[in-house]
Design a protein around this motif. Structure first.
Motif, PDB file in Angstrom:
ATOM      1  N   TYR A   1       0.842  -1.202   0.000  1.00  0.00           N
ATOM      2  CA  TYR A   1       0.000   0.000   0.000  1.00  0.00           C
ATOM      3  C   TYR A   1       0.878   1.254   0.000  1.00  0.00           C
ATOM      4  N   LYS A   2       1.857   1.268   0.901  1.00  0.00           N
ATOM      5  CA  LYS A   2       2.726   2.436   1.023  1.00  0.00           C
ATOM      6  C   LYS A   2       3.612   2.588  -0.214  1.00  0.00           C
ATOM      7  N   GLU A   3       4.136   1.465  -0.677  1.00  0.00           N
ATOM      8  CA  GLU A   3       5.013   1.515  -1.850  1.00  0.00           C
ATOM      9  C   GLU A   3       4.262   2.020  -3.072  1.00  0.00           C
TER      10      GLU A   3
ATOM     11  N   SER B   1       1.661   4.043  -3.056  1.00  0.00           N
ATOM     12  CA  SER B   1       1.417   5.473  -2.885  1.00  0.00           C
ATOM     13  C   SER B   1       2.675   6.286  -3.182  1.00  0.00           C
ATOM     14  N   LEU B   2       3.797   5.841  -2.668  1.00  0.00           N
ATOM     15  CA  LEU B   2       5.055   6.558  -2.911  1.00  0.00           C
ATOM     16  C   LEU B   2       5.441   6.504  -4.383  1.00  0.00           C
TER      17      LEU B   2
ATOM     18  N   ALA C   1       3.298  10.443  -4.145  1.00  0.00           N
ATOM     19  CA  ALA C   1       2.877  11.003  -2.871  1.00  0.00           C
ATOM     20  C   ALA C   1       4.055  11.090  -1.912  1.00  0.00           C
TER      21      ALA C   1
ATOM     22  N   THR D   1       5.787  11.168   1.973  1.00  0.00           N
ATOM     23  CA  THR D   1       5.642  10.271   3.118  1.00  0.00           C
ATOM     24  C   THR D   1       4.471  10.698   4.002  1.00  0.00           C
TER      25      THR D   1
ATOM     26  N   GLU E   1       1.806  12.483   3.101  1.00  0.00           N
ATOM     27  CA  GLU E   1       0.562  12.205   2.379  1.00  0.00           C
ATOM     28  C   GLU E   1       0.229  10.710   2.426  1.00  0.00           C
ATOM     29  N   THR E   2       1.219   9.872   2.301  1.00  0.00           N
ATOM     30  CA  THR E   2       0.994   8.425   2.356  1.00  0.00           C
ATOM     31  C   THR E   2       0.469   8.009   3.725  1.00  0.00           C
TER      32      THR E   2
ATOM     33  N   VAL F   1      -3.228   6.923   3.140  1.00  0.00           N
ATOM     34  CA  VAL F   1      -3.177   5.478   2.863  1.00  0.00           C
ATOM     35  C   VAL F   1      -3.065   4.659   4.146  1.00  0.00           C
ATOM     36  N   THR F   2      -2.013   4.921   4.911  1.00  0.00           N
ATOM     37  CA  THR F   2      -1.719   4.075   6.070  1.00  0.00           C
ATOM     38  C   THR F   2      -2.792   4.169   7.147  1.00  0.00           C
TER      39      THR F   2
END
Length: 300
Positions: A188-190, A192-193, A197, A199, A201-202, A206-207
């Motif tokens: 999910y984080k990967e 978004s990045l 986005a 960090t 914003e992620t 997302v997180t």
């Protein structure tokens, strides 16, 4: 031909089945003990708490809606205590939840391991401190500060209760929220990045949304800690059974009322204290229902 090893294998299998059956029975008995203990507690509290309303002619609605708590005059009303418990809980949530979630996010997503090695043991130690020590800290530090800064005749107040409860719920919120945040898949984080986005914003887009159900569970557990706290609140609340009109008024929450008077109460007075426990139990039940509803929505 029958091998000589077959009887040994058969005996070994029988022994394993026997052990499995015994273990399953022990697990089942343990589960039943937990359920039975809960039912006994609920049954006893409700039996004692509802006796005045079922057999002595008292009105439960008057008990909930009345404001006077005067056992010597046969007046029992818990509106002021319900108001104190609700306001103290809401106030502590306003302070404790953002701090707890931001701390959990920092530990799970941002903090280097050297910083985690310092903060995590501190949070764990905070959760292990007895509640009476929180109350002593509030009485010795928070109450005098409120009294001097706000120029009050007495610092024991709703504000002091809110601050103490906010500190007390932090370990629960931080620990459970951090676990929920760490459980979010790295993909999910990967993703978004990779889409550009940042960090921050992620984390917020997302997180945290992905960990919403776990964070909500942490908040509800923190609320349960705040509503059920007794010893720390007794020391900083002021223990005045009146509806607070200001955040600096002295208050008496539900748990404090039970703890202060149960030692010498008898007869109807004692039963009304059990009825106060019934009201407290209803609050906890409502919290659990809200948790189920929110977590089911979060999972969807």
């Amino acid at each position: 031909m029958i091998s000589n090893d077959e009887p040994k294998i058969s005996k070994s299998n029988n022994r394993k089945y026997l052990i499995e059956n015994i273990a399953s029975k022990i697990f089942m008995i343990s589960a039943f003990i937990s359920v039975i203990s809960l039912l006994l507690i609920i049954g006893f509290v409700f039996y004692k708490g509802l006796t005045p309303f079922l057999f002595k002619g008292y009105s439960f609605m008057d008990f909930i809606m009345a404001t006077d708590w005067l056992p010597n005059s046969d007046k029992f009303g818990v509106t002021s205590m319900i108001a104190a418990s609700v306001l103290a809980t809401l106030g502590s949530l306003i302070i404790g939840v953002p701090i707890g979630i931001f701390t959990a996010t920092f530990l799970a997503e941002i903090a280097p391991k050297s910083v985690q090695r310092i903060i995590l043991p501190a949070v764990e130690l905070l959760s292990g401190i007895p509640s009476v020590l929180y109350g002593l800290f509030g009485l010795a530090f928070i109450v005098p500060k409120i009294q001097s800064i706000l120029n009050l005749p007495k610092g024991q107040s709703l504000l002091a209760v809110i601050l103490v409860l906010a500190i007390m719920m932090l370990p629960t919120i931080i620990s459970v929220s951090q676990t929920a945040i760490k459980a979010v898949p790295a993909s999910y984080k990967e993703g978004s990045l990779a889409l550009g986005a940042s960090t921050t914003e992620t984390i917020f887009r997302v997180t945290l949304p992905a960990a919403k159900s776990g964070i909500l569970a942490a908040v509800v557990l923190g609320v349960g800690r705040a509503i059920g706290e007794t010893m720390a609140v007794i020391l900083v609340a002021g223990n005045s059974p009146v509806i607070p009109t200001s955040i600096v008024d002295s208050v008496r929450p539900l748990t404090t009322n039970i703890a202060l008077e149960m030692g010498y109460a008898y007869g109807t007075h004692q039963e009304m204290l059990f009825a106060t426990g019934v009201v407290l139990f209803m609050f906890i039940l409502i919290l659990n229902l809200v948790l189920r509803k929110l977590t089911s929505k979060g999972d969807k």
